[in-house]
Write a protein that holds these residues in place. Sequence first.
Motif, PDB file in Angstrom:
ATOM      1  N   THR A 108      27.739  48.709  38.143  1.00  6.60           N
ATOM      2  CA  THR A 108      27.927  48.361  39.189  1.00  6.60           C
ATOM      3  C   THR A 108      29.301  48.307  39.720  1.00  6.60           C
ATOM      4  OG1 THR A 108      27.952  45.903  38.800  1.00  6.60           O
ATOM      5  CG2 THR A 108      25.780  46.940  39.294  1.00  6.60           C
ATOM      6  N   GLY A 109      29.747  47.545  41.014  1.00  6.25           N
ATOM      7  CA  GLY A 109      30.832  47.384  41.329  1.00  6.25           C
ATOM      8  C   GLY A 109      31.542  45.929  41.198  1.00  6.25           C
ATOM      9  N   GLY A 110      30.613  45.125  40.282  1.00 12.40           N
ATOM     10  CA  GLY A 110      31.003  43.688  40.339  1.00 12.40           C
ATOM     11  C   GLY A 110      30.188  43.067  39.300  1.00 12.40           C
ATOM     12  N   GLY A 111      30.509  41.805  38.922  1.00  8.52           N
ATOM     13  CA  GLY A 111      29.633  41.203  37.875  1.00  8.52           C
ATOM     14  C   GLY A 111      28.335  40.900  38.418  1.00  8.52           C
ATOM     15  N   VAL A 112      27.547  40.818  37.563  1.00  8.07           N
ATOM     16  CA  VAL A 112      25.884  40.518  37.925  1.00  8.07           C
ATOM     17  C   VAL A 112      25.629  39.206  37.232  1.00  8.07           C
ATOM     18  CG1 VAL A 112      23.439  41.254  37.965  1.00  8.07           C
ATOM     19  CG2 VAL A 112      25.478  42.971  38.025  1.00  8.07           C
ATOM     20  N   VAL A 113      25.145  38.023  38.126  1.00  7.65           N
ATOM     21  CA  VAL A 113      24.620  36.912  37.676  1.00  7.65           C
ATOM     22  C   VAL A 113      23.053  36.605  37.975  1.00  7.65           C
ATOM     23  CG1 VAL A 113      26.861  35.783  37.373  1.00  7.65           C
ATOM     24  CG2 VAL A 113      25.548  35.483  39.408  1.00  7.65           C
ATOM     25  N   ALA A 114      22.676  37.303  39.117  1.00  5.88           N
ATOM     26  CA  ALA A 114      21.293  37.225  39.647  1.00  5.88           C
ATOM     27  C   ALA A 114      20.277  37.563  38.712  1.00  5.88           C
ATOM     28  CB  ALA A 114      21.425  37.970  41.101  1.00  5.88           C
ATOM     29  N   LYS A 115      19.207  36.925  38.750  1.00  9.10           N
ATOM     30  CA  LYS A 115      18.016  37.497  37.908  1.00  9.10           C
ATOM     31  C   LYS A 115      17.418  38.669  38.449  1.00  9.10           C
ATOM     32  CE  LYS A 115      13.562  35.869  36.159  1.00  9.10           C
ATOM     33  NZ  LYS A 115      12.558  34.858  35.898  1.00  9.10           N
ATOM     34  N   PRO A 116      17.505  39.770  37.925  1.00  7.44           N
ATOM     35  CA  PRO A 116      16.859  40.959  38.344  1.00  7.44           C
ATOM     36  C   PRO A 116      15.529  40.878  38.667  1.00  7.44           C
ATOM     37  CG  PRO A 116      18.149  41.365  36.226  1.00  7.44           C
ATOM     38  CD  PRO A 116      17.703  39.880  36.377  1.00  7.44           C
ATOM     39  N   LEU A 117      14.944  41.347  40.007  1.00  5.95           N
ATOM     40  CA  LEU A 117      13.543  41.302  40.324  1.00  5.95           C
ATOM     41  C   LEU A 117      13.013  42.981  39.848  1.00  5.95           C
ATOM     42  CD1 LEU A 117      11.051  40.501  42.084  1.00  5.95           C
ATOM     43  CD2 LEU A 117      12.763  41.654  43.938  1.00  5.95           C
ATOM     44  N   VAL A 118      11.779  42.948  39.263  1.00  2.00           N
ATOM     45  CA  VAL A 118      11.194  44.175  39.064  1.00  2.00           C
ATOM     46  C   VAL A 118       9.722  44.053  39.632  1.00  2.00           C
ATOM     47  CG1 VAL A 118      10.107  45.615  37.212  1.00  2.00           C
ATOM     48  CG2 VAL A 118      12.061  44.215  36.779  1.00  2.00           C
ATOM     49  N   SER A 119       9.648  45.360  40.463  1.00  2.00           N
ATOM     50  CA  SER A 119       8.784  45.458  41.409  1.00  2.00           C
ATOM     51  C   SER A 119       8.324  46.862  41.663  1.00  2.00           C
ATOM     52  CB  SER A 119       8.780  44.455  42.861  1.00  2.00           C
ATOM     53  OG  SER A 119       7.724  44.915  43.611  1.00  2.00           O
ATOM     54  N   ASN A 120       7.009  47.437  41.345  1.00  2.00           N
ATOM     55  CA  ASN A 120       6.659  48.635  41.850  1.00  2.00           C
ATOM     56  C   ASN A 120       7.534  49.709  41.034  1.00  2.00           C
ATOM     57  OD1 ASN A 120       4.452  47.811  43.217  1.00  2.00           O
ATOM     58  ND2 ASN A 120       5.643  47.682  45.099  1.00  2.00           N
ATOM     59  N   GLY A 121       7.831  49.519  40.030  1.00  2.00           N
ATOM     60  CA  GLY A 121       8.712  50.288  39.121  1.00  2.00           C
ATOM     61  C   GLY A 121      10.067  50.500  39.353  1.00  2.00           C
ATOM     62  N   ARG A 122      10.784  49.674  40.203  1.00  2.00           N
ATOM     63  CA  ARG A 122      12.101  49.428  40.497  1.00  2.00           C
ATOM     64  C   ARG A 122      12.775  48.193  40.025  1.00  2.00           C
ATOM     65  NH1 ARG A 122      12.705  52.707  46.317  1.00  2.00           N
ATOM     66  NH2 ARG A 122      12.660  54.854  45.375  1.00  2.00           N
ATOM     67  N   VAL A 123      13.874  48.166  39.820  1.00  2.00           N
ATOM     68  CA  VAL A 123      14.796  47.127  39.319  1.00  2.00           C
ATOM     69  C   VAL A 123      15.637  46.811  40.682  1.00  2.00           C
ATOM     70  CG1 VAL A 123      16.451  45.699  37.943  1.00  2.00           C
ATOM     71  CG2 VAL A 123      14.770  47.289  37.060  1.00  2.00           C
ATOM     72  N   TYR A 124      15.661  45.564  41.263  1.00  2.00           N
ATOM     73  CA  TYR A 124      16.248  45.023  42.547  1.00  2.00           C
ATOM     74  C   TYR A 124      17.554  43.881  42.037  1.00  2.00           C
ATOM     75  CZ  TYR A 124      12.669  47.570  44.640  1.00  2.00           C
ATOM     76  OH  TYR A 124      11.640  48.689  45.220  1.00  2.00           O
ATOM     77  N   VAL A 125      18.500  44.035  42.395  1.00  2.00           N
ATOM     78  CA  VAL A 125      19.622  43.129  41.998  1.00  2.00           C
ATOM     79  C   VAL A 125      20.691  43.318  42.720  1.00  2.00           C
ATOM     80  CG1 VAL A 125      20.425  44.075  39.915  1.00  2.00           C
ATOM     81  CG2 VAL A 125      20.579  41.872  40.079  1.00  2.00           C
ATOM     82  N   GLY A 126      21.339  42.213  43.349  1.00  2.00           N
ATOM     83  CA  GLY A 126      22.742  42.318  43.808  1.00  2.00           C
ATOM     84  C   GLY A 126      23.760  42.180  42.930  1.00  2.00           C
ATOM     85  N   ALA A 127      25.257  42.306  43.098  1.00  2.00           N
ATOM     86  CA  ALA A 127      26.131  41.883  42.625  1.00  2.00           C
ATOM     87  C   ALA A 127      27.411  41.580  43.024  1.00  2.00           C
ATOM     88  CB  ALA A 127      26.663  43.435  41.747  1.00  2.00           C
ATOM     89  N   PHE A 128      28.617  41.356  42.260  1.00  2.00           N
ATOM     90  CA  PHE A 128      29.908  40.478  42.756  1.00  2.00           C
ATOM     91  C   PHE A 128      30.612  41.488  43.777  1.00  2.00           C
ATOM     92  CE2 PHE A 128      30.226  36.802  39.803  1.00  2.00           C
ATOM     93  CZ  PHE A 128      28.902  36.390  40.369  1.00  2.00           C
ATOM     94  N   ASP A 129      30.241  42.843  43.896  1.00  2.00           N
ATOM     95  CA  ASP A 129      30.719  43.602  44.727  1.00  2.00           C
ATOM     96  C   ASP A 129      30.110  43.704  46.146  1.00  2.00           C
ATOM     97  OD1 ASP A 129      28.182  44.689  44.090  1.00  2.00           O
ATOM     98  OD2 ASP A 129      29.104  46.845  43.601  1.00  2.00           O
ATOM     99  N   SER A 130      29.305  42.767  46.477  1.00  2.00           N
ATOM    100  CA  SER A 130      28.799  42.575  47.603  1.00  2.00           C
ATOM    101  C   SER A 130      27.513  43.640  48.093  1.00  2.00           C
ATOM    102  CB  SER A 130      29.586  42.361  48.808  1.00  2.00           C
ATOM    103  OG  SER A 130      30.391  41.252  48.625  1.00  2.00           O
ATOM    104  N   VAL A 131      27.208  44.396  46.972  1.00  2.00           N
ATOM    105  CA  VAL A 131      26.142  45.276  46.995  1.00  2.00           C
ATOM    106  C   VAL A 131      24.834  44.929  46.236  1.00  2.00           C
ATOM    107  CG1 VAL A 131      25.946  47.764  46.327  1.00  2.00           C
ATOM    108  CG2 VAL A 131      27.922  47.394  47.237  1.00  2.00           C
ATOM    109  N   PHE A 132      23.790  45.411  47.182  1.00  2.00           N
ATOM    110  CA  PHE A 132      22.423  45.231  46.581  1.00  2.00           C
ATOM    111  C   PHE A 132      21.896  46.596  46.156  1.00  2.00           C
ATOM    112  CE2 PHE A 132      17.984  44.521  46.193  1.00  2.00           C
ATOM    113  CZ  PHE A 132      17.800  43.093  45.961  1.00  2.00           C
TER     114      PHE A 132
END
Length: 386
Positions: free
Chosen positions: A206-230
């Motif tokens: 990613t473009g920034g650190g990741v501290v959020a717990k990843p969400l897994v739903s319907n075969g995808r991983v969803y998570v935001g980062a410290f680059d303000s990108v989800f």
Amino acid sequence: MLKTTGSGPRKAGIIFAALALALMAGACSRISNPQGWSGVAASGDTLVVGTQEGQLLAIDKNDGSTLWRRDLIGEEDEHAIYGAPIVDGEVVFAGSYDGRLYAFGLEGLPARWGDRRLDDRIVGGLTLAGESIVVGSVSLADDGEDEGTLWALDAVTGDELWRFTTPGPIWTTPTVADGLVFIGTLNQMIYAVNLSDGQKAWQFETGGGVVAKPLVSNGRVYVGAFDSVFYALDAKTGAEAWRFSEAEKWFWAGAIARDNLILAPSLDGNLYALDATSGFPQWKIESEGSIVGSPVIVGDLIAVPIADGGESKISLVEINGSQREACKIGEDVRTPLSTDGELIYFAATNHSIWALRIKQNGNPDEEWVYFTDQDDPIPRDRSKAC
């Protein structure tokens, strides 16, 4: 919608700066004064939470009465619990900042293997996957180049099953789905690791650190980062499906899913409802604070913790984005909200544990508030917040 006006950006900036300070110091992953912001685990009529006084606390969910309190061992100034405890049957598991893992009985007695010491710091929560417990940690290095370790332990014996080392410290609570463990690191990476043997399946930068717990739903991983990108990634391959780049500040809290919506909370004070397939924004709510803790879905409503100093609140939002009533709690919430389907539970920064009931008309109603730093934890003369 709640519109951002007046002093809102300033207030959100203060909260953002306070969290950013936690990532400063030489290694950008060490906490100079750990106090913890534990979430609440619910099991039957019992709630378990780590307190800012360095204890594990069990409360009766019906009236907030104390069931038991247990002091954690080791250095007093490193007792902090940041991740929510987990309950498996009659056993409570928790991890503290000093690297200890605990297995208490739900009645408060030592259970199974007591405590297990890792040579690391634990910031995220534990995740139970069958007979295994997985947890991420920070490996402190003398040269300041801290690393991370993902551990898998036998839930019955506490014995190590495997470990996976990352170049960046791990603050995330792991997510386990379809035989894979998903984590993020402070050095801008998302990893998928095989639960069976700890071997890397894939990684994504990613473009920034990741501290959020990843969400897994319907075969995808969803998570935001410290680059303000989800980010939305394919869970099997790590290939990027889409990204959302309209947030103004970091994504700190984990996202949740409802129907075909991904609800992504940001430190800019917005909760973004994104189409799970395309990432196209459907609606958002705006606040004058920041969203540090993860929301939770209760019935047909979304409960959202808004951290805004003395104006902090739990806002209730319909699935279509319409704003409902809010409970003004006046204290910041940095933990994920939890629910047992009847009540909402969370800890606030003034040493308080809250239980809110959502009434049939959709309005919040304070059930009780427990203060962990007071001799009388439930003051009878206290005015209800809502």
